[in-house]
Design a protein around this motif. Structure first.
Motif, PDB file in Angstrom:
ATOM      1  N   UNK A  61     -30.582  19.522   4.186  1.00  0.00           N
ATOM      2  CA  UNK A  61     -30.672  18.208   3.733  1.00  0.00           C
ATOM      3  C   UNK A  61     -31.331  17.795   2.570  1.00  0.00           C
ATOM      4  N   UNK A  62     -30.961  17.154   1.474  1.00  0.00           N
ATOM      5  CA  UNK A  62     -31.656  17.025   0.314  1.00  0.00           C
ATOM      6  C   UNK A  62     -31.438  15.531  -0.052  1.00  0.00           C
ATOM      7  N   UNK A  89     -20.461  17.932   6.513  1.00  0.00           N
ATOM      8  CA  UNK A  89     -21.194  17.380   5.579  1.00  0.00           C
ATOM      9  C   UNK A  89     -21.184  15.786   5.655  1.00  0.00           C
ATOM     10  N   UNK A  90     -22.333  15.237   5.345  1.00  0.00           N
ATOM     11  CA  UNK A  90     -22.291  13.847   5.347  1.00  0.00           C
ATOM     12  C   UNK A  90     -23.247  13.432   4.315  1.00  0.00           C
ATOM     13  N   UNK A  91     -23.047  12.141   4.017  1.00  0.00           N
ATOM     14  CA  UNK A  91     -23.951  11.182   3.095  1.00  0.00           C
ATOM     15  C   UNK A  91     -24.593  10.109   3.705  1.00  0.00           C
ATOM     16  N   UNK A  92     -25.707   9.880   3.294  1.00  0.00           N
ATOM     17  CA  UNK A  92     -26.596   8.679   3.813  1.00  0.00           C
ATOM     18  C   UNK A  92     -27.323   8.000   2.984  1.00  0.00           C
ATOM     19  N   UNK A  93     -27.427   6.640   2.991  1.00  0.00           N
ATOM     20  CA  UNK A  93     -28.386   5.886   2.303  1.00  0.00           C
ATOM     21  C   UNK A  93     -29.068   4.964   3.119  1.00  0.00           C
ATOM     22  N   UNK A  94     -30.400   4.722   2.755  1.00  0.00           N
ATOM     23  CA  UNK A  94     -31.423   3.736   3.437  1.00  0.00           C
ATOM     24  C   UNK A  94     -31.576   2.852   2.427  1.00  0.00           C
ATOM     25  N   UNK A 109     -29.269  10.380   0.386  1.00  0.00           N
ATOM     26  CA  UNK A 109     -29.001  11.821   1.129  1.00  0.00           C
ATOM     27  C   UNK A 109     -27.663  12.500   1.204  1.00  0.00           C
ATOM     28  N   UNK A 110     -27.765  13.790   1.044  1.00  0.00           N
ATOM     29  CA  UNK A 110     -26.382  14.649   1.204  1.00  0.00           C
ATOM     30  C   UNK A 110     -26.922  15.700   2.099  1.00  0.00           C
ATOM     31  N   UNK A 111     -26.222  15.928   3.199  1.00  0.00           N
ATOM     32  CA  UNK A 111     -26.737  16.832   4.129  1.00  0.00           C
ATOM     33  C   UNK A 111     -25.592  17.653   4.830  1.00  0.00           C
ATOM     34  N   UNK A 112     -26.000  18.987   5.123  1.00  0.00           N
ATOM     35  CA  UNK A 112     -24.974  19.855   5.939  1.00  0.00           C
ATOM     36  C   UNK A 112     -25.712  19.948   7.377  1.00  0.00           C
TER      37      UNK A 112
END
Length: 277
Positions: A61-62, A89-94, A109-112
């Motif tokens: 996760x980055x 793989x997913x992406x997220x924003x806070x 975030x971009x994460x595996x």
């Protein structure tokens, strides 16, 4: 419910993949929410989104930190980027609201994600766990001066025991090596798991302090690799830097469990604290 689980508690919204969360001031340091805690919150949201496809655990996760996370309500918006057989793989924003009610993205975030219970168990690790003094010979973070504890509610959530050889910066005698290491577990006895490793990689003081640079060291980018679910018991955590340049430093982290397994590694780019005055 433990303090950490309560901090990660999500409320589904009317928007698919979006979750509400109340960021508690119990996890602040210097007024802002700890970056590792925020990453765990986002990891939990991604686990909800990607777990339905059989991949509930963070693998890599980055995160890019765009604005400080503050106590109060926030929304984590997630999206599936790619569904695979062994990983997704997913992406997220806070996102939080500023004083005028405008949305402010604090982290992207971009994460595996994977299922750590189904990953291969063979390993070839060339690293060795940090050599630490016994717990009773280490320095408790909770013994910090009252003025420090007042600005770091985060310390009360953890039972952190620092190796004295890497904690002399606290008495004005930094070693200059750029290394801090110690034992860690949650103060309330909660056992560590995959999500909490995202927090553990950011729970020690920044290694800039051992370079004699005291103060807030804001993170620019933070990448965590979760290598396995930790065994119960204390974790050993080592932070170090081998690169300081352009007013920033690169901080590496290793997390070892009670069975001498390397369960997480991370690297973050952070800004050196600015001189006071």
């Amino acid at each position: 419910m433990t303090e950490f689980d309560d901090a990660l508690r999500l409320t589904p919204t009317d928007t698919p993949g979006a979750y509400g969360v109340d960021l508690s001031g119990d996890w602040t340091i210097g007024g802002g929410i700890n970056g590792g805690l925020l990453l765990s919150v986002m990891g939990n949201a991604l686990s909800q989104t990607l777990g339905a496809g059989g991949h509930p655990d963070p693998f890599s996760i980055s995160a890019y930190y765009l604005a400080p996370g503050r106590p109060g309500p926030a929304t984590v918006e997630t999206a599936l980027v790619r569904k695979g057989g062994s990983v997704s793989v997913g992406s997220a924003s806070l996102v939080q609201r500023d004083a005028d009610g405008n949305p402010v993205e604090a982290i992207r975030v971009l994460a595996t994600f994977t299922d750590l219970d189904r990953t291969p168990t063979d390993s070839d690790v060339r690293l060795t766990p940090p050599e630490l003094p016994p717990l009773d010979k280490c320095v408790r973070a909770s013994d910090a001066p009252p003025a420090v504890l007042k600005e770091a509610d985060l310390l009360q959530r953890s039972d952190l025991r620092l190796d004295p050889a890497t904690a002399m910066w606290a008495v004005g005698q930094p070693s200059g090596r750029g290394m801090i290491q110690g034992w860690w577990r949650f103060a309330d006895g909660r056992e560590a798991d995959a999500l909490s490793l995202l927090f553990a990689c950011d729970v020690l003081p920044p290694v800039s302090m051992d370079l004699g640079k005291l103060g807030w060291a804001p993170t620019i980018e933070f990448t965590v690799h979760v290598l396995g679910k930790p065994a119960s018991g204390w974790l050993r955590i080592k932070h170090f830097t081998e690169h300081v340049a352009a007013g920033h430093f690169v901080e590496d982290c290793e997390v070892w469990d009670s069975e001498d397994r390397l369960v997480a590694q991370s690297r973050q780019l952070a800004r050196l604290p600015r001189p006071l005055g």
